[in-house]
Motif scaffolding. Structure first.
Motif, PDB file in Angstrom:
ATOM      1  N   VAL A 181      11.871 -29.779   3.345  1.00  0.00           N
ATOM      2  CA  VAL A 181      12.776 -28.982   3.730  1.00  0.00           C
ATOM      3  C   VAL A 181      12.201 -27.490   3.672  1.00  0.00           C
ATOM      4  N   GLU A 182      12.243 -26.609   4.718  1.00  0.00           N
ATOM      5  CA  GLU A 182      11.892 -25.197   4.658  1.00  0.00           C
ATOM      6  C   GLU A 182      12.867 -24.390   5.400  1.00  0.00           C
ATOM      7  N   THR A 183      13.365 -23.235   4.638  1.00  0.00           N
ATOM      8  CA  THR A 183      14.630 -22.376   5.153  1.00  0.00           C
ATOM      9  C   THR A 183      13.966 -21.041   5.589  1.00  0.00           C
ATOM     10  N   ILE A 184      14.422 -20.499   6.544  1.00  0.00           N
ATOM     11  CA  ILE A 184      14.186 -19.000   6.768  1.00  0.00           C
ATOM     12  C   ILE A 184      15.828 -18.645   6.856  1.00  0.00           C
ATOM     13  N   GLU A 185      15.849 -17.358   5.968  1.00  0.00           N
ATOM     14  CA  GLU A 185      16.949 -16.790   5.796  1.00  0.00           C
ATOM     15  C   GLU A 185      17.154 -15.329   6.144  1.00  0.00           C
ATOM     16  N   GLY A 186      18.103 -14.841   6.459  1.00  0.00           N
ATOM     17  CA  GLY A 186      18.474 -13.387   6.403  1.00  0.00           C
ATOM     18  C   GLY A 186      17.528 -12.814   7.414  1.00  0.00           C
ATOM     19  N   ALA A 187      17.031 -11.488   6.962  1.00  0.00           N
ATOM     20  CA  ALA A 187      16.248 -10.644   7.669  1.00  0.00           C
ATOM     21  C   ALA A 187      14.905 -11.383   8.177  1.00  0.00           C
ATOM     22  N   ASP A 188      14.431 -12.323   7.554  1.00  0.00           N
ATOM     23  CA  ASP A 188      13.214 -13.052   7.788  1.00  0.00           C
ATOM     24  C   ASP A 188      13.223 -13.738   9.244  1.00  0.00           C
ATOM     25  N   LEU A 189      14.699 -14.087   9.500  1.00  0.00           N
ATOM     26  CA  LEU A 189      14.891 -14.735  10.695  1.00  0.00           C
ATOM     27  C   LEU A 189      14.438 -13.788  11.971  1.00  0.00           C
ATOM     28  N   LEU A 190      14.553 -12.679  11.911  1.00  0.00           N
ATOM     29  CA  LEU A 190      14.055 -11.533  12.697  1.00  0.00           C
ATOM     30  C   LEU A 190      12.434 -11.326  12.720  1.00  0.00           C
ATOM     31  N   GLU A 191      11.921 -11.400  11.351  1.00  0.00           N
ATOM     32  CA  GLU A 191      10.527 -11.544  11.132  1.00  0.00           C
ATOM     33  C   GLU A 191       9.831 -12.561  12.054  1.00  0.00           C
ATOM     34  N   ARG A 192      10.548 -13.992  11.984  1.00  0.00           N
ATOM     35  CA  ARG A 192       9.907 -15.169  12.481  1.00  0.00           C
ATOM     36  C   ARG A 192      10.594 -15.479  13.821  1.00  0.00           C
ATOM     37  N   ASN A 193      11.203 -14.300  14.330  1.00  0.00           N
ATOM     38  CA  ASN A 193      11.482 -14.541  15.901  1.00  0.00           C
ATOM     39  C   ASN A 193      12.824 -15.539  16.004  1.00  0.00           C
ATOM     40  N   PHE A 194      13.859 -15.408  15.432  1.00  0.00           N
ATOM     41  CA  PHE A 194      15.126 -16.182  15.681  1.00  0.00           C
ATOM     42  C   PHE A 194      16.151 -15.229  15.807  1.00  0.00           C
ATOM     43  N   PRO A 195      16.070 -14.353  16.811  1.00  0.00           N
ATOM     44  CA  PRO A 195      16.991 -13.143  16.927  1.00  0.00           C
ATOM     45  C   PRO A 195      18.436 -13.376  17.345  1.00  0.00           C
ATOM     46  N   LEU A 196      18.814 -14.743  18.037  1.00  0.00           N
ATOM     47  CA  LEU A 196      20.157 -14.900  18.216  1.00  0.00           C
ATOM     48  C   LEU A 196      20.703 -15.648  17.163  1.00  0.00           C
ATOM     49  N   ILE A 197      20.011 -16.290  16.172  1.00  0.00           N
ATOM     50  CA  ILE A 197      20.559 -16.965  14.974  1.00  0.00           C
ATOM     51  C   ILE A 197      21.053 -15.809  14.083  1.00  0.00           C
ATOM     52  N   HIS A 198      19.999 -14.798  14.024  1.00  0.00           N
ATOM     53  CA  HIS A 198      20.444 -13.681  13.114  1.00  0.00           C
ATOM     54  C   HIS A 198      21.480 -12.809  13.582  1.00  0.00           C
ATOM     55  N   ALA A 199      21.593 -12.722  15.061  1.00  0.00           N
ATOM     56  CA  ALA A 199      22.607 -11.912  15.499  1.00  0.00           C
ATOM     57  C   ALA A 199      23.935 -12.380  15.190  1.00  0.00           C
ATOM     58  N   VAL A 200      24.099 -13.643  15.497  1.00  0.00           N
ATOM     59  CA  VAL A 200      25.301 -14.208  15.263  1.00  0.00           C
ATOM     60  C   VAL A 200      25.909 -14.317  13.917  1.00  0.00           C
ATOM     61  N   GLY A 201      24.984 -14.465  12.989  1.00  0.00           N
ATOM     62  CA  GLY A 201      25.152 -14.465  11.418  1.00  0.00           C
ATOM     63  C   GLY A 201      25.121 -13.352  10.675  1.00  0.00           C
ATOM     64  N   ARG A 202      24.735 -12.105  11.224  1.00  0.00           N
ATOM     65  CA  ARG A 202      24.589 -10.906  10.454  1.00  0.00           C
ATOM     66  C   ARG A 202      25.859 -10.160   9.981  1.00  0.00           C
TER      67      ARG A 202
END
Length: 459
Positions: A181-202
């Motif tokens: 399992v790998e998890t990308i969390e919080g601001a790292d979502l933006l760094e790793r290019n998952f902008p929609l996941i970050h926008a909904v959950g921020r």
């Protein structure tokens, strides 16, 4: 304890399955005391009807189980499952059970014994079933355990099932079977290019994340994507209270793919499995994304936000785009995505969208064997303009309310570019109890897909 069938036991008390056509002969073959009891109780062999039978000493020595006519039996997915709750303690075995009903009877029994007892003690079903002849007990147990996991995750209130807890459930599952399992969390979502996941959950203090589980090193590749909105207020387009009451189940897609992953790993399925779960809480705060915002997804497409309550397709979009960077042999998404799907098919049928006729045909052929009905919905291309707002590539909530489930599926298809894609717009909840199917969280489509995968992923 996980659901388990007892070993075959000749001393187990018998359950005789009866149809209206075999009723009279069955009663005549009973000892006089049991026959008189059955007649006095007006046993009619209706589907789901269970009648314990007395022995010579008055103790329960066996039981009758009604199958009804084929037409009446079709109204109950597990017509014999009630026996697990209605029969007294001990081990039981079916006799005179048609071969085609044996797996259904075993699975229904195990699903009937489910109790959600995390917060309040529940009376366990005391009876055990000896594995019917001709079934694979380990496979049935894996299906039941996966369904139990899905039910537990959905039934747990959002106070105890946020993005971090959903991640914990995935890690526990992975540890059981040696997955990664790998998890990308919080601001790292933006760094790793998952902008929609970050926008909904921020907007939530509970950090959004993308949970990436992998298992298996050989075989065809299967990627499952499950919507993990752990609670949905609707965001700034706030839901009314009555619509918010069941929103703990808005992570039902994630719960269902994790349950399916259990089935696959527990049975050693010969494939390479990936499970992607975008886990968020759609909350209200000064950080919330807004109606009118235009967001850019992982694959570069822009999305105009016309309703913050249409957030599930946003988090799925980034996850689907990631999944397709590897071009899996089969891509599947499961999500409690639209109320329109429930208007179309109700809570019992799982709507499925398929990019190939052959894939849906394999699924439809397998679904009855798993007692998990599905119904095909269309990727209706003429509706594509409905999701194109003009100032962005896509509209997350087309106005007018027409074809809501189809337009949501078409939205996802812009990100799910794999040649073979199945999308399940599930409900994830039983509003009314039935044998083997208690009121509450429910998996939909997982067992049908599990049963169909040998055909879907045939070399």
């Amino acid at each position: 304890m996980p659901p388990r069938l007892a070993p075959a036991d000749a001393d187990a008390r018998p359950i005789t399955a009866v149809t209206p056509d075999t009723l009279e002969a069955t009663l005549e073959a009973l000892p006089e005391l049991a026959r008189g009891w059955a007649r006095a109780r007006a046993f009619s062999a209706a589907p789901g009807e269970i009648l314990p039978l007395p022995g010579p000493d008055g103790a329960v020595a066996g039981a009758l189980a009604g199958l009804g006519t084929p037409e009446a039996r079709a109204r109950l997915r597990f017509p014999l499952a009630g026996a697990a709750s209605l029969l007294p303690e001990g081990t039981w075995r079916y006799q005179s059970l048609p071969e085609g009903l044996r797996a259904n009877a075993a699975l229904g029994w195990l699903l009937e014994t489910y109790r959600f007892d995390i917060y309040r003690a529940q009376t366990p079903a005391p009876a055990r079933l000896a594995a019917p002849e001709g079934i694979d007990p380990a496979r049935i147990e894996a299906m039941a355990t996966g369904e139990w996991l899905t039910r537990d995750l959905i039934n747990t209130p959002a106070s105890d099932m946020g993005p971090a807890e959903l991640e914990g459930a995935a890690k526990t599952l992975a540890a059981t079977f040696g997955a990664r399992v790998e998890t990308i969390e919080g601001a790292d979502l933006l760094e790793r290019n998952f902008p929609l996941i970050h926008a909904v959950g921020r907007a939530s203090p509970r950090a959004p994340r993308l949970i990436d589980l992998r298992w298996g090193d050989t075989g065809p590749t299967l990627t499952l994507v499950g919507k993990g909105v752990c609670f949905d207020t609707g965001g700034l387009n706030l839901k009314p209270g009555a619509s918010m009451g069941l929103m703990k189940k808005d992570m039902g897609g994630a719960a269902t793919v994790l349950g399916l992953a259990h089935m696959l790993m527990a049975t050693g399925a010969p494939l390479r499995l990936r499970v992607l779960t975008p886990a968020v809480e759609n909350s209200v705060s000064g950080q919330a994304f807004r109606p009118g915002d235009i967001l850019r997804a992982r694959n570069g497409l822009t999305v105009e936000i016309n309703n913050t309550d249409a957030e599930g397709r946003l988090v799925l979009a980034d996850a689907l785009a990631l999944a397709c960077e590897e071009t899996p042999d089969l891509l599947v998404s499961m999500a409690t995505l639209t109320g329109a799907a429930r208007v179309a098919l109700g809570p019992d049928l799982a709507p499925v969208y398929a990019t190939t006729d052959a894939d849906f045909a394999a699924l439809a052929e397998a679904a009855p064997r798993a007692s998990d009905p599905v119904w095909r919905m269309p990727f209706h291309i003429p509706y594509e303009p409905m999701i194109e707002p003009g100032i962005a590539d896509l509209d997350n909530a087309p106005s007018g309310g027409m074809a809501g489930s189809i337009t949501a599926a078409l939205f996802l298809r812009r990100f799910a570019t794999a040649p073979r894609y199945l999308h399940f717009d599930i409900y994830g909840w039983n509003p009314q109890p039935a044998p083997g199917r208690p009121k509450g969280g429910a998996g939909q489509g997982a067992r049908a897909l599990f049963e169909a995968l040998p055909a879907l992923l045939r070399p």
